[in-house]
Design an enzyme around this catalytic site. Sequence first.
Site, PDB file in Angstrom:
ATOM      1  CE  LYS A  20      37.460  -5.108  -5.969  1.00 45.07           C
ATOM      2  NZ  LYS A  20      39.072  -5.069  -6.132  1.00 45.07           N
ATOM      3  CG  HIS A  37      39.794 -10.418  -7.332  1.00 42.31           C
ATOM      4  ND1 HIS A  37      40.532  -9.816  -6.833  1.00 42.31           N
ATOM      5  CD2 HIS A  37      38.710 -10.607  -9.028  1.00 42.31           C
ATOM      6  CE1 HIS A  37      40.187  -7.738  -6.890  1.00 42.31           C
ATOM      7  NE2 HIS A  37      39.540  -8.280  -8.209  1.00 42.31           N
ATOM      8  CB  SER A  64      42.172   1.527 -11.522  1.00 43.56           C
ATOM      9  OG  SER A  64      42.931   1.745 -10.515  1.00 43.56           O
ATOM     10  CD  GLU A  99      40.074  -7.441 -11.500  1.00 41.14           C
ATOM     11  OE1 GLU A  99      39.685  -6.925 -11.997  1.00 41.14           O
ATOM     12  OE2 GLU A  99      40.432  -8.928 -10.689  1.00 41.14           O
ATOM     13  N   GLY A 102      42.636  -1.374  -7.244  1.00 38.33           N
ATOM     14  CA  GLY A 102      42.174  -0.054  -6.804  1.00 38.33           C
ATOM     15  C   GLY A 102      42.972   0.910  -6.092  1.00 38.33           C
ATOM     16  CD  GLU A 141      41.030  -7.128  -4.221  1.00 42.65           C
ATOM     17  OE1 GLU A 141      39.608  -8.273  -4.095  1.00 42.65           O
ATOM     18  OE2 GLU A 141      41.208  -6.377  -4.562  1.00 42.65           O
ATOM     19  CG  ASN A 163      34.936  -7.696  -7.676  1.00 46.61           C
ATOM     20  OD1 ASN A 163      33.665  -8.385  -6.564  1.00 46.61           O
ATOM     21  ND2 ASN A 163      36.238  -8.476  -7.641  1.00 46.61           N
TER      22      ASN A 163
END
Length: 252
Positions: free
Chosen positions: A11, A96, A213, A168, A174, A98, A9
Site C-alpha cells: 500500500k 482494490h 487481516s 477481500e 486492516g 481502497e 501489498n
Amino acid sequence: MKKMMIAGNWKMNLLRHQARELTQEIILKIGDVKEGVDVILAPPFTALDIVGGLIAGSRVMLAAQNVFWEDRGAFTGEISPAMLMDAGCKWVIVGHSERRGILGETDSIVRKKINASLDDGLNVIVCVGETLQEREVGKTIKIVQSQVESALVDLELEDLQRLVIAYEPVWAIGTGKNATPQEAEYVHTTIHEITGSIFSQDSERIRIIYGGSVNGDNIEELLHMDNIDGALIGGAGLDADSFVKIVKLAGE
Ligand code: 13P
C-alpha cells in the site's frame, strides 16, 4: 491442486530505503521456500525499481498496486501497463477496495484496467469484496457476483491463468478481524461457481486468493480450505518475519 500464491501489498507505505531493507530481509529469509508458491511483492511506484533490482534472479515477482488503461498520452499522474512492464512488473493489482472506496473506481474502470493490462502482457490480481454494511443486509454474494462477472467480461480463455481473483471483504481489511476460514470458503466456493458457469472446466485455471487481516497465525487454517489458493497480505507483509512465515506455511 493449484499453485499457491502469496502477495504482499505494501500500500502507501515505506520510503525507498525502507523498501530496500524489507526486500533484502525477505529475500534472505525466504531462501529455502519450496517452488510450489508464487511469491509477489507490490511496493509503491516509487520503490518499484529498488525492489525489482533486489529480487532479480530470485523467485519473487514484482507487482504494481494500480495501473491506467491507456498506453500513453495526456493522462497526468497515470502509469500505463507498458510502463509497468518496462519497470519490471509481472503483475498488477486492480480494483482494490481502497481504490474503489476512496478513489471512486467503478466496475467499468476496473474492467478497462484488466483488459489493458492483460493485452500488454501483465498478469492481474483483481480484488472483489463486500463492505460491512453490505454484509449485514445479506448482500455479500450479490456484490461479489456483480464485481466478478464484470471483471470477467471479454476475458479470453488463454488469459484465465493470468488472472487471479482476490476476495477481500472490506470489513476485514486492516481491522484485525479476518473472515473465518468457513466464511471465506463460502464466498470462494461461490466465486468458483460463478467462474465455472462462464468458463466451465477452463475456470479451474483461475486462482482465488483471500485477503483481509491475514497473518502468520491464521493463514494455515485459511489455506486448508479447498477453494482458497493463497493470500493477499497487507499489514503482515510489512514485517519480513511474518511475511516469510506465511510464505513458508503456504509451501507446506
Ligand atoms: P490487511 O492484511 O492489512 O488487512 O490488508 C489486506 C489488503 O488489503 C491486501 O490488499
